[in-house]
Design an enzyme around this catalytic site. Structure first.
Site, short mmCIF file in Angstrom:
data_model
loop_
_atom_site.label_atom_id
_atom_site.label_comp_id
_atom_site.label_asym_id
_atom_site.label_seq_id
_atom_site.Cartn_x
_atom_site.Cartn_y
_atom_site.Cartn_z
N HIS A 192 26.11 42.59 58.12
CA HIS A 192 27.06 42.47 57.00
C HIS A 192 26.36 42.79 55.69
O HIS A 192 25.14 42.80 55.60
CB HIS A 192 27.69 41.07 56.92
CG HIS A 192 26.73 39.94 56.72
ND1 HIS A 192 26.10 39.31 57.77
CD2 HIS A 192 26.26 39.34 55.60
CE1 HIS A 192 25.30 38.35 57.29
NE2 HIS A 192 25.38 38.35 55.98
N HIS A 234 23.07 40.48 49.11
CA HIS A 234 22.10 40.80 50.16
C HIS A 234 22.72 41.69 51.23
O HIS A 234 23.94 41.84 51.30
CB HIS A 234 21.49 39.54 50.79
CG HIS A 234 22.46 38.67 51.56
ND1 HIS A 234 23.16 37.63 50.98
CD2 HIS A 234 22.84 38.68 52.86
CE1 HIS A 234 23.91 37.05 51.91
NE2 HIS A 234 23.75 37.67 53.05
N GLU A 284 18.48 39.84 54.62
CA GLU A 284 18.66 38.78 55.61
C GLU A 284 18.45 39.40 56.99
O GLU A 284 18.96 40.51 57.24
CB GLU A 284 20.08 38.20 55.50
CG GLU A 284 20.38 37.11 56.52
CD GLU A 284 21.80 36.53 56.36
OE1 GLU A 284 22.67 37.20 55.76
OE2 GLU A 284 22.02 35.42 56.87
CO CO Z 1 24.45 36.89 54.90
#
Ligand code: CO
Length: 134
Positions: A7, A79, A130
């Site tokens: 994502h 992020h 991430e």
């Molecule tokens: Co995230």
């Protein structure tokens, strides 16, 4: 090491407005808002064919994204999350290469119930990364 993009996360000042705009202007499928008090955020997912975009709004007084929104009042990209098969192996090889893992270096259970780590943005050209084990 890196697999798919899991994502991309955007911080927005108003989640309802952002969700409505993605729905009406961009014609995207957007989930109902979800409050995640343990992560200090409210979130909706823009579900796309090949990945998802998370729209995040601070929740509570010590939200981890409050400072980001203070610096970027109009919102912004927060992020990008990449999938890895083995998060411990990924962490160890990054640390061996001089990379910095945020926090205590131990994976935490992220918003999707999977172990995640965050990498220092200064090590990756200004972008917070991430890693999520899938
Ligand atoms: Co995230």
């Amino acid at each position: 090491m890196l697999g798919r993009v899991n994502h991309i996360a955007l911080v927005v000042p108003n989640l309802a407005e952002a969700a409505a705009k993605y729905r009406s202007v961009l014609g995207a499928a957007v989930t109902a808002p979800d409050a995640l008090p343990e992560h200090g955020v409210s979130v909706v997912f823009v579900t796309l064919e090949n990945t998802k975009v998370e729209l995040l709004e601070p929740l509570g007084s010590d939200s981890p994204i409050a400072a980001f929104l203070a610096k970027n009042p109009a919102g912004g990209m927060h992020h990008i999350c990449y999938e890895v098969e083995d998060i411990i192996a990924a962490r160890d090889s990054l640390v061996a290469a001089g990379g910095r893992v945020l926090g205590d270096g131990q994976p935490k259970i992220g918003a999707h119930g999977k172990p995640v780590l965050f990498l220092h943005p200064k090590d990756f050209f200004g972008t917070l990364i991430e890693l999520e084990q899938v």
